[in-house]
Design an enzyme around this catalytic site. Sequence first.
Site, PDB file in Angstrom:
ATOM      1  N   TYR A  26       0.815  -1.224   0.000  1.00 21.76           N
ATOM      2  CA  TYR A  26       0.000   0.000   0.000  1.00 21.76           C
ATOM      3  C   TYR A  26       0.850   1.276   0.000  1.00 21.76           C
ATOM      4  O   TYR A  26       0.308   2.372  -0.099  1.00 21.76           O
ATOM      5  CB  TYR A  26      -0.936   0.025   1.210  1.00 21.76           C
ATOM      6  CG  TYR A  26      -1.966  -1.074   1.211  1.00 21.76           C
ATOM      7  CD1 TYR A  26      -2.998  -1.089   0.274  1.00 21.76           C
ATOM      8  CD2 TYR A  26      -1.913  -2.119   2.135  1.00 21.76           C
ATOM      9  CE1 TYR A  26      -3.949  -2.103   0.258  1.00 21.76           C
ATOM     10  CE2 TYR A  26      -2.851  -3.134   2.133  1.00 21.76           C
ATOM     11  CZ  TYR A  26      -3.875  -3.124   1.192  1.00 21.76           C
ATOM     12  OH  TYR A  26      -4.808  -4.127   1.180  1.00 21.76           O
ATOM     13  N   HIS A  31      -4.560   6.103  -1.708  1.00 23.08           N
ATOM     14  CA  HIS A  31      -5.320   5.941  -0.460  1.00 23.08           C
ATOM     15  C   HIS A  31      -4.443   6.185   0.771  1.00 23.08           C
ATOM     16  O   HIS A  31      -4.947   6.422   1.854  1.00 23.08           O
ATOM     17  CB  HIS A  31      -5.898   4.514  -0.420  1.00 23.08           C
ATOM     18  CG  HIS A  31      -7.192   4.400   0.324  1.00 23.08           C
ATOM     19  ND1 HIS A  31      -8.083   5.448   0.492  1.00 23.08           N
ATOM     20  CD2 HIS A  31      -7.778   3.333   0.944  1.00 23.08           C
ATOM     21  CE1 HIS A  31      -9.144   5.029   1.171  1.00 23.08           C
ATOM     22  NE2 HIS A  31      -8.980   3.757   1.455  1.00 23.08           N
ATOM     23  N   TYR A  78      -5.446  -0.959   9.712  1.00 25.04           N
ATOM     24  CA  TYR A  78      -6.095  -0.922   8.401  1.00 25.04           C
ATOM     25  C   TYR A  78      -7.162   0.168   8.413  1.00 25.04           C
ATOM     26  O   TYR A  78      -7.739   0.498   9.435  1.00 25.04           O
ATOM     27  CB  TYR A  78      -6.660  -2.274   7.956  1.00 25.04           C
ATOM     28  CG  TYR A  78      -5.547  -3.227   7.595  1.00 25.04           C
ATOM     29  CD1 TYR A  78      -5.001  -3.226   6.319  1.00 25.04           C
ATOM     30  CD2 TYR A  78      -5.002  -4.063   8.562  1.00 25.04           C
ATOM     31  CE1 TYR A  78      -3.940  -4.061   6.001  1.00 25.04           C
ATOM     32  CE2 TYR A  78      -3.941  -4.895   8.254  1.00 25.04           C
ATOM     33  CZ  TYR A  78      -3.411  -4.885   6.966  1.00 25.04           C
ATOM     34  OH  TYR A  78      -2.356  -5.694   6.669  1.00 25.04           O
ATOM     35  N   ASN A  80     -10.281   0.699   7.547  1.00 26.91           N
ATOM     36  CA  ASN A  80     -11.659   0.648   8.050  1.00 26.91           C
ATOM     37  C   ASN A  80     -11.761   0.425   9.557  1.00 26.91           C
ATOM     38  O   ASN A  80     -12.869   0.361  10.101  1.00 26.91           O
ATOM     39  CB  ASN A  80     -12.494  -0.401   7.280  1.00 26.91           C
ATOM     40  CG  ASN A  80     -11.906  -1.793   7.382  1.00 26.91           C
ATOM     41  OD1 ASN A  80     -10.865  -1.974   8.005  1.00 26.91           O
ATOM     42  ND2 ASN A  80     -12.550  -2.766   6.769  1.00 26.91           N
ATOM     43  N   ASP A 105      -7.259  11.019   2.237  1.00 31.74           N
ATOM     44  CA  ASP A 105      -7.457  11.205   0.799  1.00 31.74           C
ATOM     45  C   ASP A 105      -8.930  11.454   0.475  1.00 31.74           C
ATOM     46  O   ASP A 105      -9.819  10.944   1.152  1.00 31.74           O
ATOM     47  CB  ASP A 105      -6.978   9.947   0.049  1.00 31.74           C
ATOM     48  CG  ASP A 105      -7.763   8.706   0.487  1.00 31.74           C
ATOM     49  OD1 ASP A 105      -7.651   8.327   1.670  1.00 31.74           O
ATOM     50  OD2 ASP A 105      -8.502   8.121  -0.325  1.00 31.74           O
ATOM     51  N   ASN A 126     -14.190   5.108   4.498  1.00 30.11           N
ATOM     52  CA  ASN A 126     -14.267   4.104   5.567  1.00 30.11           C
ATOM     53  C   ASN A 126     -13.422   4.454   6.783  1.00 30.11           C
ATOM     54  O   ASN A 126     -13.798   4.167   7.925  1.00 30.11           O
ATOM     55  CB  ASN A 126     -13.864   2.721   5.040  1.00 30.11           C
ATOM     56  CG  ASN A 126     -14.932   2.148   4.120  1.00 30.11           C
ATOM     57  OD1 ASN A 126     -16.108   2.502   4.227  1.00 30.11           O
ATOM     58  ND2 ASN A 126     -14.539   1.283   3.203  1.00 30.11           N
TER      59      ASN A 126
END
Length: 214
Positions: A26, A31, A78, A80, A105, A126
């Site tokens: 990632y 994101h 993470y 969410n 973002d 999220n």
Amino acid sequence: MTEVLTQPALVIPQLIVGLGNPEPKYDQTRHNIGFAALDALSRAWQIPLAENRKFQGQFGEGTARGGGKIRLLKPLTYMNRSGQSIQAVTSWYKLPPESVLVIYDDMDLPLGKTRLRLSGSAGGHNGMKSTISHLSSQNFPRLRIGIGKPKGVANDDNSETVSHVLGRFSATETKLMTLVLEFVVECVELSLKQGVEKAMNRCNSWTIDINPSG
């Protein structure tokens, strides 16, 4: 009896959070621009970030340039479940929600645009849904960094949206985002010195355009 007009209290952040996902895959994705912003602040203020198990994130505290004591957090739960990590820090230090500035973002903002707000809804993000849920409040400042929408994609095309959000910036976009992150540091420093409300004037009027020939 004369009525005393009270000035609204200045909103000065005490904890700055950048949202993103852990794991190398990632890194540098759109994101994860919240993580990139936290890294930029960490470098600018020379506040190292280290993993903190209790806070479920990378955490650091020190003195902001031209400001007072500040805490930095990158949740490692993470996206969410970002709120879990944020709540762990606010509970430990007994911080009110309005002292938490969250950077993340936003696809609805064009690339090169930033938006600073005192409060608001999650807007389908999220990480923000989780943060609002765990802080039991929408009344905390947030700085959104535009990542733009994928070109020519219908709003209901979820697969294209996901690949855009989890994709990396092009070489031209990366140059642009370097400038945006420098501006984000300036924005946050202004928030710490003058309060979020005053900083909004500067942060929301600035924009930078992609110049492919540049």
